[in-house]
Design a protein around this motif. Structure first.
Motif, short mmCIF file in Angstrom:
data_model
loop_
_atom_site.label_atom_id
_atom_site.label_comp_id
_atom_site.label_asym_id
_atom_site.label_seq_id
_atom_site.Cartn_x
_atom_site.Cartn_y
_atom_site.Cartn_z
N GLY A 186 -4.59 5.14 4.25
CA GLY A 186 -5.84 4.45 4.01
C GLY A 186 -7.02 5.38 4.20
O GLY A 186 -6.90 6.49 4.73
N SER A 187 -8.17 4.94 3.80
CA SER A 187 -9.36 5.79 3.87
C SER A 187 -9.75 6.10 5.32
O SER A 187 -10.19 7.21 5.62
CB SER A 187 -10.53 5.16 3.12
N LEU A 188 -9.57 5.16 6.23
CA LEU A 188 -9.87 5.43 7.64
C LEU A 188 -8.92 6.48 8.22
O LEU A 188 -9.34 7.32 9.02
CB LEU A 188 -9.79 4.15 8.46
N GLN B 264 0.85 -1.18 0.00
CA GLN B 264 0.00 0.00 0.00
C GLN B 264 0.88 1.24 0.00
O GLN B 264 1.84 1.33 0.74
CB GLN B 264 -0.90 0.01 1.24
N VAL C 162 -7.52 8.91 6.57
CA VAL C 162 -7.93 10.20 5.99
C VAL C 162 -9.17 10.72 6.72
O VAL C 162 -9.24 11.91 7.07
CB VAL C 162 -8.20 10.06 4.47
N ILE C 163 -10.14 9.85 6.99
CA ILE C 163 -11.35 10.27 7.70
C ILE C 163 -11.00 10.75 9.11
O ILE C 163 -11.52 11.77 9.57
CB ILE C 163 -12.38 9.12 7.74
#
Length: 131
Positions: free
Chosen positions: A17-19, A13, A21-22
């Motif tokens: 990751g998207s988490l 990767q 970023v959130i």
């Protein structure tokens, strides 16, 4: 020269990751919300400090005159946390001391509040007595 190959689905990767970023956006949003709530509180405190200094400028003023000057400055500056009746004014002879002590609570989110305790004093002569 060695070439490494990874089996399908096990690629490395790159980036967040998207988490992550959130979570980062949520933290940034909370910090921004706190800044929007805190800046007006300190702006008002600067106005209170200036009004107290103006009210205590002349040591020959009476207590009622100092309160009247503060009230006039508070109306112009939009000070709502401190009234002229909340001031501690010690006047006599050749001294005048004006002090404002107050607490300001600012709602942050839901039932979470930020509490600020301010104390400013100006003038010449003995220190103002606590109520």
């Amino acid at each position: 020269m060695v070439i490494r190959t990874f089996p399908a689905g096990l690629d490395r990767q790159a980036g967040m990751g998207s988490l992550a970023v959130i979570a980062l956006v949520a933290l940034f949003g909370l910090a921004l919300l706190a800044a929007f709530r805190v800046v007006p509180v300190y702006t008002e405190y600067a106005e209170v400090k200036s009004a107290v200094a103006e009210a205590a400028k002349d040591p020959a003023r009476s207590e009622s005159e100092a309160r009247r000057i503060f009230r006039a400055r508070a109306v112009v500056a939009g000070i709502g946390s401190v009234k002229d009746s909340d001031l501690i004014v010690v006047a006599g002879g050749n001294f005048l001391t004006v002090r404002a002590r107050y607490r300001r609570e600012v709602p942050l989110v839901a039932n979470v509040k930020l509490a600020f305790d301010f104390d400013t004093q100006a003038g010449q002569g003995p220190a103002a007595q606590q109520r």
